[in-house]
Design a protein around this motif. Structure first.
Motif, PDB file in Angstrom:
ATOM      1  N   VAL A  68      64.476  45.353  61.161  1.00  0.00           N
ATOM      2  CA  VAL A  68      64.967  45.213  62.530  1.00  0.00           C
ATOM      3  C   VAL A  68      65.898  46.381  62.854  1.00  0.00           C
ATOM      4  O   VAL A  68      65.899  46.915  63.966  1.00  0.00           O
ATOM      5  CB  VAL A  68      65.705  43.863  62.697  1.00  0.00           C
ATOM      6  CG1 VAL A  68      66.454  43.815  64.017  1.00  0.00           C
ATOM      7  CG2 VAL A  68      64.705  42.704  62.607  1.00  0.00           C
ATOM      8  N   VAL A  69      66.680  46.813  61.862  1.00  0.00           N
ATOM      9  CA  VAL A  69      67.632  47.915  62.037  1.00  0.00           C
ATOM     10  C   VAL A  69      67.172  49.167  61.305  1.00  0.00           C
ATOM     11  O   VAL A  69      67.275  50.281  61.840  1.00  0.00           O
ATOM     12  CB  VAL A  69      69.031  47.497  61.523  1.00  0.00           C
ATOM     13  CG1 VAL A  69      70.004  48.673  61.581  1.00  0.00           C
ATOM     14  CG2 VAL A  69      69.559  46.314  62.325  1.00  0.00           C
ATOM     15  N   LEU A  70      66.649  49.010  60.103  1.00  0.00           N
ATOM     16  CA  LEU A  70      66.368  50.142  59.221  1.00  0.00           C
ATOM     17  C   LEU A  70      64.951  50.675  59.445  1.00  0.00           C
ATOM     18  O   LEU A  70      63.976  49.987  59.156  1.00  0.00           O
ATOM     19  CB  LEU A  70      66.527  49.703  57.764  1.00  0.00           C
ATOM     20  CG  LEU A  70      66.595  50.794  56.698  1.00  0.00           C
ATOM     21  CD1 LEU A  70      67.883  51.599  56.839  1.00  0.00           C
ATOM     22  CD2 LEU A  70      66.494  50.175  55.311  1.00  0.00           C
ATOM     23  N   PRO A  71      64.809  51.901  59.979  1.00  0.00           N
ATOM     24  CA  PRO A  71      63.469  52.477  60.094  1.00  0.00           C
ATOM     25  C   PRO A  71      62.833  52.623  58.712  1.00  0.00           C
ATOM     26  O   PRO A  71      63.524  52.736  57.695  1.00  0.00           O
ATOM     27  CB  PRO A  71      63.727  53.836  60.741  1.00  0.00           C
ATOM     28  CG  PRO A  71      65.039  53.691  61.432  1.00  0.00           C
ATOM     29  CD  PRO A  71      65.844  52.767  60.566  1.00  0.00           C
ATOM     30  N   ASP A  72      61.521  52.619  58.681  1.00  0.00           N
ATOM     31  CA  ASP A  72      60.782  52.613  57.417  1.00  0.00           C
ATOM     32  C   ASP A  72      60.542  54.046  56.937  1.00  0.00           C
ATOM     33  O   ASP A  72      59.844  54.821  57.597  1.00  0.00           O
ATOM     34  CB  ASP A  72      59.450  51.890  57.625  1.00  0.00           C
ATOM     35  CG  ASP A  72      58.713  51.629  56.320  1.00  0.00           C
ATOM     36  OD1 ASP A  72      59.246  51.978  55.255  1.00  0.00           O
ATOM     37  OD2 ASP A  72      57.598  51.061  56.379  1.00  0.00           O
ATOM     38  N   ALA A  73      61.115  54.393  55.786  1.00  0.00           N
ATOM     39  CA  ALA A  73      60.877  55.696  55.180  1.00  0.00           C
ATOM     40  C   ALA A  73      59.863  55.627  54.056  1.00  0.00           C
ATOM     41  O   ALA A  73      59.585  56.633  53.409  1.00  0.00           O
ATOM     42  CB  ALA A  73      62.187  56.284  54.658  1.00  0.00           C
ATOM     43  N   GLY A  74      59.324  54.435  53.783  1.00  0.00           N
ATOM     44  CA  GLY A  74      58.311  54.282  52.761  1.00  0.00           C
ATOM     45  C   GLY A  74      58.863  54.373  51.351  1.00  0.00           C
ATOM     46  O   GLY A  74      60.078  54.455  51.118  1.00  0.00           O
ATOM     47  N   TYR A  75      57.935  54.375  50.398  1.00  0.00           N
ATOM     48  CA  TYR A  75      58.325  54.429  48.989  1.00  0.00           C
ATOM     49  C   TYR A  75      59.112  55.700  48.676  1.00  0.00           C
ATOM     50  O   TYR A  75      60.104  55.675  47.948  1.00  0.00           O
ATOM     51  CB  TYR A  75      57.068  54.342  48.121  1.00  0.00           C
ATOM     52  CG  TYR A  75      57.314  54.532  46.646  1.00  0.00           C
ATOM     53  CD1 TYR A  75      58.184  53.707  45.944  1.00  0.00           C
ATOM     54  CD2 TYR A  75      56.675  55.557  45.942  1.00  0.00           C
ATOM     55  CE1 TYR A  75      58.414  53.888  44.580  1.00  0.00           C
ATOM     56  CE2 TYR A  75      56.888  55.740  44.595  1.00  0.00           C
ATOM     57  CZ  TYR A  75      57.755  54.905  43.913  1.00  0.00           C
ATOM     58  OH  TYR A  75      57.982  55.091  42.567  1.00  0.00           O
ATOM     59  N   ALA A  76      58.684  56.815  49.253  1.00  0.00           N
ATOM     60  CA  ALA A  76      59.391  58.070  49.000  1.00  0.00           C
ATOM     61  C   ALA A  76      60.839  57.990  49.469  1.00  0.00           C
ATOM     62  O   ALA A  76      61.763  58.467  48.787  1.00  0.00           O
ATOM     63  CB  ALA A  76      58.675  59.229  49.702  1.00  0.00           C
ATOM     64  N   GLY A  77      61.055  57.381  50.626  1.00  0.00           N
ATOM     65  CA  GLY A  77      62.414  57.219  51.121  1.00  0.00           C
ATOM     66  C   GLY A  77      63.237  56.301  50.244  1.00  0.00           C
ATOM     67  O   GLY A  77      64.421  56.566  49.986  1.00  0.00           O
ATOM     68  N   ASP A  78      62.623  55.219  49.755  1.00  0.00           N
ATOM     69  CA  ASP A  78      63.332  54.293  48.873  1.00  0.00           C
ATOM     70  C   ASP A  78      63.796  54.994  47.600  1.00  0.00           C
ATOM     71  O   ASP A  78      64.908  54.758  47.102  1.00  0.00           O
ATOM     72  CB  ASP A  78      62.433  53.115  48.514  1.00  0.00           C
ATOM     73  CG  ASP A  78      62.217  52.164  49.678  1.00  0.00           C
ATOM     74  OD1 ASP A  78      62.945  52.271  50.688  1.00  0.00           O
ATOM     75  OD2 ASP A  78      61.301  51.324  49.588  1.00  0.00           O
ATOM     76  N   VAL A  79      62.939  55.856  47.063  1.00  0.00           N
ATOM     77  CA  VAL A  79      63.304  56.580  45.844  1.00  0.00           C
ATOM     78  C   VAL A  79      64.503  57.495  46.111  1.00  0.00           C
ATOM     79  O   VAL A  79      65.445  57.575  45.310  1.00  0.00           O
ATOM     80  CB  VAL A  79      62.103  57.379  45.313  1.00  0.00           C
ATOM     81  CG1 VAL A  79      62.533  58.304  44.168  1.00  0.00           C
ATOM     82  CG2 VAL A  79      61.003  56.434  44.833  1.00  0.00           C
ATOM     83  N   LEU A  80      64.495  58.193  47.241  1.00  0.00           N
ATOM     84  CA  LEU A  80      65.605  59.092  47.567  1.00  0.00           C
ATOM     85  C   LEU A  80      66.910  58.325  47.795  1.00  0.00           C
ATOM     86  O   LEU A  80      67.987  58.778  47.393  1.00  0.00           O
ATOM     87  CB  LEU A  80      65.263  59.913  48.804  1.00  0.00           C
ATOM     88  CG  LEU A  80      64.257  61.048  48.601  1.00  0.00           C
ATOM     89  CD1 LEU A  80      63.864  61.649  49.941  1.00  0.00           C
ATOM     90  CD2 LEU A  80      64.837  62.115  47.683  1.00  0.00           C
TER      91      LEU A  80
END
Length: 310
Positions: free
Chosen positions: A199-211
């Motif tokens: 709802v608040v956090l745009p999706d950066a995908g798996y790559a974003g999660d790793v960073l």
């Protein structure tokens, strides 16, 4: 977090029988009408959240929404309201909706088919209720597409929304639940609610999660609780209870949820692969685009005269 299901015995072979139907279910993300431009999955997501917050018992909601989704797999945007407006009596309209449900539900466990038929005949009484405001943000919030650390993002259009994904997972969890011996309600509600933080956090995908690393967990927890705090106490408690399946794979309900989640993620990619590989031969021969009817011979003659061949 509990132990993962590495034992393949925990995954029923019969999932393969549901794979074609699950693929069609995912396509509701892209089936639109003049009244529902974001697609029928988004419509179902709104409707399900409105009912959940209104206090509808989760199992009744799970079965009703799944029945409506399967009708839409065969009839698209034609529902009871449309049929009534077109002049059909309520009994006749319900008869046709049951026919559509039967046309889609062949691969399902017999017991589940019976429960879905019963749910289709029993409206929840929440028609016209309004979903909570955060629902529209999930309808508008796109998913990241395919990402992997160190590689460029692959953008897939049309991009699905988090509402699309959550609704597809929720309904798919009901369809696979009997194969795991699971109750349909917890994985359905978990499916609806497992991306509340977006709802608040745009999706950066798996790559974003790793960073983002170890910052991800606290952010997800904080933002999820922020959304749940906007709900009435009763529904919020039910949602928290259902979300207990998210970090586990050691219960039937958890396995049903995670099976639905991974199948939706992969079948979404399968849709894009199928769309990219679509050919005129497929349209004319496999799908019989010029189908049987009084105009078929003339239409085939037109195509031949125009030099159009599969």
């Amino acid at each position: 977090m509990s132990a993962s299901v590495s034992d393949t015995a925990a995954v029923p072979d019969r999932l393969a029988t549901l794979r074609p139907l699950l693929g069609e279910l995912m396509d509701l993300k892209r089936v639109r009408t003049a009244d529902h431009l974001e697609g029928l999955a988004a419509r179902g997501f709104r409707r399900a959240w409105a009912a959940l917050v209104a206090g509808v018992e989760p199992e009744a909601l799970a079965l009703r929404e799944t029945a409506l989704a399967l009708v839409s797999v065969r009839l698209g945007g034609i529902d009871a309201e449309v049929l009534h407006r077109a002049g059909l009596s309520p009994p006749r309209a319900l008869e046709l909706l049951h026919r559509a449900l039967d046309a889609a539900a062949g691969p399902l466990e017999p017991g589940l088919r019976e429960r879905l038929h019963a749910a289709l005949a029993e409206p929840l009484g929440t028609e016209g209720t309004t979903p909570p405001p955060f629902v529209e943000r999930l309808v508008r919030q796109p998913r990241a597409g395919a990402t992997l650390p160190g590689r460029p993002r692959i953008l897939l259009e049309p991009a699905e929304s988090h509402a699309d994904h959550c609704y597809a997972v929720a309904v798919a969890a009901v369809l696979v639940a009997p194969l795991f011996g699971a109750s349909p309600a917890p994985p359905f509600v978990a499916g609806l609610s497992h991306h509340l933080f977006n709802v608040v956090l745009p999706d950066a995908g798996y790559a974003g999660d790793v960073l983002l690393g170890d910052a991800v967990g606290p952010m997800v927890e904080r933002l999820t609780e922020e959304v749940l705090a906007t709900l009435p106490a009763g529904p919020a408690t039910r949602i928290r209870e259902a979300r207990r399946v998210l970090p586990r794979t050691d219960t039937p309900e958890a396995r049903a949820f995670h099976a639905a989640d991974v199948l939706d993620r992969v079948l979404e990619m399968d849709f894009h692969a199928r769309a990219a590989g679509f050919t005129l031969r497929h349209a004319l021969e496999d799908l019989e685009l010029v189908h049987d009817g009084p105009m078929q011979s003339y239409e085939n003659a037109v195509l031949a005269a125009a030099g159009i061949q599969p």
